[in-house]
Design a protein around this motif. Sequence first.
Motif, PDB file in Angstrom:
ATOM      1  N   ALA A  69      13.629 -38.329 -27.468  1.00 23.31           N
ATOM      2  CA  ALA A  69      14.866 -37.919 -28.150  1.00 23.31           C
ATOM      3  C   ALA A  69      14.491 -36.703 -28.980  1.00 23.31           C
ATOM      4  N   SER A  70      14.862 -35.518 -28.503  1.00 18.25           N
ATOM      5  CA  SER A  70      14.418 -34.273 -29.139  1.00 18.25           C
ATOM      6  C   SER A  70      15.479 -33.807 -30.130  1.00 18.25           C
ATOM      7  N   TYR A  71      15.029 -33.535 -31.328  1.00 20.18           N
ATOM      8  CA  TYR A  71      15.948 -33.079 -32.370  1.00 20.18           C
ATOM      9  C   TYR A  71      15.917 -31.550 -32.443  1.00 20.18           C
ATOM     10  N   ILE A  72      17.063 -30.948 -32.251  1.00 21.75           N
ATOM     11  CA  ILE A  72      17.200 -29.497 -32.365  1.00 21.75           C
ATOM     12  C   ILE A  72      17.838 -29.235 -33.726  1.00 21.75           C
ATOM     13  N   PRO A  73      17.057 -28.791 -34.705  1.00 19.49           N
ATOM     14  CA  PRO A  73      17.621 -28.620 -36.055  1.00 19.49           C
ATOM     15  C   PRO A  73      18.614 -27.462 -36.088  1.00 19.49           C
ATOM     16  N   PRO A  74      19.414 -27.384 -37.162  1.00 20.06           N
ATOM     17  CA  PRO A  74      20.341 -26.260 -37.303  1.00 20.06           C
ATOM     18  C   PRO A  74      19.595 -24.931 -37.156  1.00 20.06           C
ATOM     19  N   SER A  75      20.257 -23.936 -36.587  1.00 23.02           N
ATOM     20  CA  SER A  75      19.776 -22.544 -36.475  1.00 23.02           C
ATOM     21  C   SER A  75      18.808 -22.277 -35.331  1.00 23.02           C
ATOM     22  N   TRP A  76      18.338 -23.289 -34.616  1.00 21.89           N
ATOM     23  CA  TRP A  76      17.375 -23.033 -33.542  1.00 21.89           C
ATOM     24  C   TRP A  76      18.118 -22.855 -32.215  1.00 21.89           C
ATOM     25  N   SER A  77      17.834 -21.750 -31.524  1.00 19.24           N
ATOM     26  CA  SER A  77      18.358 -21.590 -30.167  1.00 19.24           C
ATOM     27  C   SER A  77      17.617 -22.577 -29.267  1.00 19.24           C
ATOM     28  N   HIS A  78      18.226 -22.942 -28.134  1.00 10.99           N
ATOM     29  CA  HIS A  78      17.588 -23.963 -27.288  1.00 10.99           C
ATOM     30  C   HIS A  78      17.847 -23.710 -25.811  1.00 10.99           C
ATOM     31  N   ARG A  79      16.792 -23.887 -25.045  1.00 11.96           N
ATOM     32  CA  ARG A  79      16.834 -23.778 -23.583  1.00 11.96           C
ATOM     33  C   ARG A  79      15.957 -24.898 -23.029  1.00 11.96           C
ATOM     34  N   SER A  80      16.416 -25.592 -21.975  1.00 12.51           N
ATOM     35  CA  SER A  80      15.577 -26.630 -21.378  1.00 12.51           C
ATOM     36  C   SER A  80      15.129 -26.215 -19.988  1.00 12.51           C
ATOM     37  N   VAL A  81      13.948 -26.698 -19.613  1.00 10.32           N
ATOM     38  CA  VAL A  81      13.264 -26.263 -18.396  1.00 10.32           C
ATOM     39  C   VAL A  81      12.824 -27.503 -17.616  1.00 10.32           C
ATOM     40  N   ARG A  93      10.569 -29.200 -20.525  1.00  7.47           N
ATOM     41  CA  ARG A  93      10.155 -28.584 -21.790  1.00  7.47           C
ATOM     42  C   ARG A  93      11.421 -28.074 -22.450  1.00  7.47           C
ATOM     43  N   LEU A  94      11.465 -28.211 -23.768  1.00  7.62           N
ATOM     44  CA  LEU A  94      12.597 -27.721 -24.556  1.00  7.62           C
ATOM     45  C   LEU A  94      12.084 -26.583 -25.429  1.00  7.62           C
ATOM     46  N   ILE A  95      12.537 -25.367 -25.109  1.00  5.34           N
ATOM     47  CA  ILE A  95      12.107 -24.184 -25.872  1.00  5.34           C
ATOM     48  C   ILE A  95      13.126 -23.956 -26.985  1.00  5.34           C
ATOM     49  N   MET A  96      12.638 -23.818 -28.203  1.00  6.34           N
ATOM     50  CA  MET A  96      13.539 -23.566 -29.332  1.00  6.34           C
ATOM     51  C   MET A  96      13.014 -22.381 -30.141  1.00  6.34           C
ATOM     52  N   ALA A  97      13.934 -21.568 -30.633  1.00  6.22           N
ATOM     53  CA  ALA A  97      13.509 -20.396 -31.410  1.00  6.22           C
ATOM     54  C   ALA A  97      14.445 -20.180 -32.584  1.00  6.22           C
ATOM     55  N   SER A  98      13.883 -19.583 -33.641  1.00  3.63           N
ATOM     56  CA  SER A  98      14.727 -19.191 -34.781  1.00  3.63           C
ATOM     57  C   SER A  98      15.582 -18.002 -34.332  1.00  3.63           C
ATOM     58  N   PRO A  99      16.694 -17.707 -35.008  1.00  3.34           N
ATOM     59  CA  PRO A  99      17.613 -16.656 -34.545  1.00  3.34           C
ATOM     60  C   PRO A  99      16.917 -15.307 -34.318  1.00  3.34           C
ATOM     61  N   ASP A 100      15.911 -14.962 -35.144  1.00  2.00           N
ATOM     62  CA  ASP A 100      15.211 -13.686 -34.949  1.00  2.00           C
ATOM     63  C   ASP A 100      14.031 -13.827 -33.982  1.00  2.00           C
ATOM     64  N   GLY A 101      13.772 -15.051 -33.507  1.00  2.00           N
ATOM     65  CA  GLY A 101      12.698 -15.280 -32.540  1.00  2.00           C
ATOM     66  C   GLY A 101      11.304 -15.286 -33.163  1.00  2.00           C
ATOM     67  N   GLU A 102      11.216 -15.174 -34.480  1.00  5.45           N
ATOM     68  CA  GLU A 102       9.906 -15.172 -35.150  1.00  5.45           C
ATOM     69  C   GLU A 102       9.217 -16.517 -35.014  1.00  5.45           C
ATOM     70  N   GLU A 103      10.046 -17.571 -35.021  1.00  5.73           N
ATOM     71  CA  GLU A 103       9.515 -18.935 -34.890  1.00  5.73           C
ATOM     72  C   GLU A 103       9.890 -19.450 -33.519  1.00  5.73           C
TER      73      GLU A 103
END
Length: 189
Positions: free
Chosen positions: A129-141, A108-118
């Motif tokens: 092929a997972s796209y991590i858009p600009p500004s999203w933090s990312h962690r893989s599990v 699983r690829l967890i992504m969040a906006s910088p403030d974590g709201e999204e």
Amino acid sequence: MKLFRPFNVVVDFETGNLTPGKKITRYLSDIQHFFLDKEKVKAVLAKENPLVYEVIYAEVPEEPGHLAHCTTIIYPGKVGNEFFFTKGHLHEKLETAEIYFTLKGQGRLIMASPDGEECEVLEMFPGSASYIPPSWSHRSVNVGGEPLIFYCIFFADAGHDYATIDKTGFPKVVLERNGEVVVENNPNW
Ligand code: M6P
Ligand code: ZN
């Protein structure tokens, strides 16, 4: 103008090895503070310090215009019912995106906006092929019983910002409940 010379690296889809490459290793002790069950972490570390993941980078200059690329291998494992994961980061240059191409395993690829709201969670599986858009933090599990192996491409000058994640973690956690993989809100968020 001095030209940078083209070069190949070779990726082994089975092991995730990338050659020639530069390897970094992260052990449970390096990411222990992120796990929910502090007692379980302590109990595991009292006995052993398992290797959680490795990253193998192609050697590319960390300069604008270059594309960094690497493989990541997350070993299967859990602390209590929480699956092994990467530290996770934002890019210092927030405006830079990244792609994760999964070669082997289930994640699983967890992504969040910088403030974590999204927060969004994508499935990782061979061929995704997972796209991590600009500004999203990312962690893989790694949610499976075998290594999760994926190949990543990002801007070589993007930089890794770990400080924000160190403070807050991620808004979601990935756990096993009754043999199922579940995504839940992080109770410590
Ligand atoms: C991917 C890429 C790398 C990152 C690695 C491990 O391979 O995003 O840039 O270093 O995952 O993640 P982290 O740096 O968060 O530990
Ligand atoms: Zn990144």
